[in-house]
Design a protein around this motif. Structure first.
Motif: not given
Length: 412
Positions: A231-232, A271-275, A280-282, A292-298
């Motif tokens: 959801w978030n 900004t939401f992706r960095w939040t 999460l660990p590096t 999913y987030a990176i594909i949405s950004i592209f």
């Protein structure tokens, strides 16, 4: 030479290593720290090995000897001070552990005594978390038990008579994780280079530079409750990206308005992706939420590029500020909208299919293992009860049962 040194020397020259059965019970699972890859736990470790009955008579009272001969378990208060023990340690412990160690003994059918070391531990343990399927991931929480002796002296094995287990009721992070019932125990060996600190202890150590220690790793499994991240995480990224397709409602001859809205959505998504990544660990790989987030950004970038292209085409052709909905540029703009939106729908269908076949399939497999674990436990309980009944029968011609630990005898 003291009794302890004598037993150590005799044990070191044996041809076969001593087999020690390991059982671990997770009594309490505390907080699971995903960011720092560690978790808090409290566990009970039981290590069992065989010795001769005559070796314990000197430290047993007549009452204890009577109880031992009748198949009852007796406590050994100062066993480690004068007798051999496997010198266990926890491989993946972080910091100092709180430990309480005690010993007990019980007679077997072949006139030997099974020594059991009970070790209560509490502390923080390191665990490498696999986040490829985050937030639908399943994590192994492992406690690895090793011995200070090499595998030519001691071999640790998972105890097949007394299975490891877990207390699911004493689980702190039940709001964020779901704990499975089955527990896996496996044996492995670690290689290391030995350094001779005592010339009298090992004279042949220089001929074998690389040696191995046996380790028993006992693991329980937890599944992340992923509804919060759906959801978030997924839902908000989906809403931000789906709003970018609404830009096509603006006329294509107004690229400044389209680009302004698209750039705003792009910055919001980044900004939401960095939040989200702060929790999460590096790691050196991408999780499913990252992909999913990176594909949405592209997709947002691709839409912004298209709005700039269609605006430049209209400007070069010196079209009027009022664009007809039936002209060629408007028709091309609508075709691009349908192509990109169709790709976006297909992407989600593929993602849902992968989610069902990979991460959720592993959860179904874990539930199946829980069922098999319960069946094995019921079968083992029946076998142990039958074995205890046979131990109580004092038949003159009873058959001796070979114990799994009886590979080599400990001579003290």
């Amino acid at each position: 030479m003291s009794l302890k040194q004598s037993s150590f020397h005799q044990e070191s020259i044996q041809k076969n290593p001593i087999r020690v059965g390991i059982r671990l019970m997770f009594q309490r699972i505390g907080e699971i720290d995903t960011l720092n890859e560690k978790y808090h736990a409290q566990a009970l470790i039981e290590a069992r090995w065989l010795v001769e009955l005559t070796d314990l008579l000197s430290i047993l009272s007549p009452i204890d000897q009577h109880h031992l001969n009748h198949g009852k378990s007796v406590t050994l208060p100062k066993y480690s001070d004068t007798h051999w023990h496997p010198q266990l340690f926890i491989e993946n412990a972080l910091g100092d552990l709180k430990e309480q160690i005690r010993y007990s003994a019980k007679k077997t059918l072949n006139d030997q005594v099974c020594i059991c070391e009970h070790r209560d531990i509490k502390g923080v343990f390191w665990e490498k978390l696999e986040l490829n399927h985050f937030p639908s991931d399943i994590q192994e929480l492992t406690i690895s038990v090793g011995s200070m002796f090499y595998d030519d002296r001691v071999v640790l094995i998972p105890d097949s008579y007394y299975r490891s287990g877990i207390n699911r009721e004493a689980f702190v992070d039940q709001q964020e994780w779901s704990l499975y019932e089955h527990v896996d125990a496996k044996q492995r060996f670690i290689k290391e280079f030995a350094f001779n600190d005592n010339d009298e202890e090992d004279l042949d150590m220089n001929t074998n530079d690389e040696r191995k220690r046996s380790v028993v790793s006992v693991s329980c499994h937890t599944a992340r409750r992923s509804a919060y991240f759906y959801w978030n995480g997924y839902c908000l990224i989906f809403l931000i990206t789906i709003c970018s397709f609404c830009i096509f409602s603006m006329p294509p001859n107004l690229p400044q308005n389209r680009l302004q809205t698209g750039a705003t959505l792009l910055l919001t998504s980044i900004t939401f992706r960095w939040t989200v990544n702060r929790s999460l660990p590096t790691v050196s790989y991408l999780t499913s939420l990252d992909k999913y987030a990176i594909i949405s950004i592209f997709i947002l970038i691709l839409l912004c590029v298209w709005h700039a292209i269609i605006g430049a085409i209209i400007f070069i052709e010196k079209r009027s500020s009022i664009t007809n909905s039936e002209d060629r540029n408007s028709w091309i703009d609508r075709c691009v909208f349908f192509i990109l939106f169709g790709f976006y729908i297909i992407m989600h269908l593929v993602m849902l299919l992968w989610l069902y076949l990979v991460p959720l399939a592993r959860r179904r497999n874990m539930k199946q293992k829980d069922i098999q674990y319960k069946e094995k436990n019921h079968k083992q309980i029946n076998e142990v009860q039958l074995l205890n009944q046979n131990c109580d029968l004092e038949l003159p011609n009873k058959t001796k049962i070979k114990n799994k630990y009886a590979v080599s005898e400990v001579t003290l």
